[in-house]
Scaffold this motif. Structure first.
Motif, short mmCIF file in Angstrom:
data_model
loop_
_atom_site.label_atom_id
_atom_site.label_comp_id
_atom_site.label_asym_id
_atom_site.label_seq_id
_atom_site.Cartn_x
_atom_site.Cartn_y
_atom_site.Cartn_z
N GLU A 34 6.47 44.20 31.50
CA GLU A 34 4.98 44.97 31.41
C GLU A 34 4.51 45.90 32.35
N THR A 35 4.77 45.08 33.60
CA THR A 35 4.38 45.80 34.79
C THR A 35 5.30 46.94 35.24
N THR A 36 6.61 46.83 35.02
CA THR A 36 7.44 47.99 35.02
C THR A 36 7.11 48.98 34.41
N ILE A 37 6.72 48.73 33.13
CA ILE A 37 6.49 49.89 32.26
C ILE A 37 5.28 50.60 32.79
N ARG A 38 4.19 49.79 32.94
CA ARG A 38 2.98 50.48 33.65
C ARG A 38 3.28 51.34 34.85
N THR A 39 3.72 50.78 35.76
CA THR A 39 4.09 51.49 37.10
C THR A 39 4.89 52.70 36.66
N LEU A 50 -4.12 54.23 30.17
CA LEU A 50 -2.83 53.71 29.72
C LEU A 50 -3.16 52.39 29.26
N GLU A 51 -2.65 51.85 27.95
CA GLU A 51 -2.49 50.61 27.72
C GLU A 51 -1.05 50.25 27.38
N VAL A 52 -0.57 48.93 27.78
CA VAL A 52 0.50 48.40 27.48
C VAL A 52 0.47 46.95 26.90
N ILE A 53 1.02 47.01 25.91
CA ILE A 53 0.78 45.68 25.04
C ILE A 53 2.04 45.13 24.71
N ASN A 54 2.37 43.79 25.05
CA ASN A 54 3.59 42.93 24.63
C ASN A 54 3.32 42.53 23.28
N GLU A 55 4.09 42.95 22.19
CA GLU A 55 3.97 42.59 20.87
C GLU A 55 5.27 41.57 20.45
N SER A 56 5.89 41.36 21.46
CA SER A 56 6.97 40.46 21.20
C SER A 56 6.75 39.02 20.41
N HIS A 57 5.60 38.61 20.53
CA HIS A 57 4.90 37.25 19.86
C HIS A 57 4.88 37.80 18.17
N MET A 58 4.57 38.90 17.94
CA MET A 58 4.61 39.35 16.44
C MET A 58 5.99 39.19 15.80
N HIS A 59 6.95 39.23 16.52
CA HIS A 59 8.33 39.02 15.79
C HIS A 59 9.00 37.56 15.89
N VAL A 71 2.68 51.16 23.62
CA VAL A 71 2.19 51.99 24.61
C VAL A 71 1.22 53.12 24.19
N LEU A 72 0.12 53.20 24.80
CA LEU A 72 -0.80 54.24 24.58
C LEU A 72 -1.01 54.92 25.86
N VAL A 73 -0.80 56.10 25.70
CA VAL A 73 -0.77 57.16 27.16
C VAL A 73 -1.38 58.28 26.88
N ALA A 74 -2.56 58.50 27.59
CA ALA A 74 -3.24 59.49 27.54
C ALA A 74 -3.13 60.36 28.67
N SER A 75 -2.51 61.56 28.93
CA SER A 75 -1.96 62.47 30.07
C SER A 75 -2.13 63.76 29.94
N PRO A 76 -2.49 64.32 30.99
CA PRO A 76 -2.93 65.77 30.95
C PRO A 76 -1.33 66.59 30.68
N GLN A 77 -0.31 65.71 31.29
CA GLN A 77 1.03 66.28 31.28
C GLN A 77 1.50 66.34 29.83
N PHE A 78 0.96 66.18 28.78
CA PHE A 78 1.18 66.25 27.51
C PHE A 78 0.49 67.45 26.74
N GLU A 79 -0.29 67.99 27.48
CA GLU A 79 -0.90 69.38 27.09
C GLU A 79 0.28 70.43 26.73
N GLY A 80 0.13 71.11 25.42
CA GLY A 80 1.20 72.05 25.10
C GLY A 80 2.40 71.39 24.58
N LEU A 81 2.63 70.08 24.72
CA LEU A 81 3.97 69.54 24.07
C LEU A 81 3.58 69.11 22.83
N SER A 82 4.84 69.00 21.84
CA SER A 82 4.96 68.54 20.42
C SER A 82 4.77 67.13 20.64
#
Length: 146
Positions: A34-39, A50-59, A71-82
């Motif tokens: 999770e730390t690596t993903i977040r970083t 940014l939210e990073v949630i480990n859902e392994s326990h659901m499986h 992951v939920l990522v809200a980034s200005p870099q997504f502007e104009g991208l599909s």
């Protein structure tokens, strides 16, 4: 490839200290994956949220597994991208983890404006392929072979 796998297990302490600056108070990393993903997402996408949630326990995974993430990522870099382009950007950022230690990655990729108008994290559906809450897995597997 081996160094990528090891990085899944032991991210550098310098990346951890940089990452902790970006955490919300209720969002402490639960482990090295999770730390690596977040970083990596923070460094590549400079998200406003940014939210990073480990859902392994659901499986049907052994206790303590770290292979299913949302992951939920809200980034200005997504502007104009599909949406597809946003997902590809996240997947490319986490290419090493997806090829080694992360089995599933659910992505919500929003612009900051989308996030501010709808600040919610989607819920994951129940796992149908081996969920520990599904007592019919053996029947489904048998039916699939017939």
């Amino acid at each position: 490839m081996l160094s990528s796998a090891l990085h899944c297990l032991h991210p550098s302490s310098s990346s951890l200290s940089r990452q902790l600056v970006h955490l919300q108070p209720h969002m402490e990393p639960s482990g090295p994956v999770e730390t690596t993903i977040r970083t990596k997402l923070t460094q590549a996408l400079k998200p406003e949220h940014l939210e990073v949630i480990n859902e392994s326990h659901m499986h049907a995974m052994p206790p303590g597994s770290k292979s299913h993430f949302r992951v939920l990522v809200a980034s200005p870099q997504f502007e104009g991208l599909s949406l597809l382009q946003r997902h590809r950007l996240v997947n490319e950022t986490l290419r090493d983890e997806l090829s080694t230690c992360v089995h599933v990655l659910a992505i919500q990729a929003k612009t900051p404006q989308q996030w501010s108008s709808n600040p919610s994290l989607a819920k994951s559906p129940a796992c149908l392929g081996g969920s520990k809450h599904d007592n019919t897995v053996a029947e489904k597997l048998k039916a699939g072979r017939e």
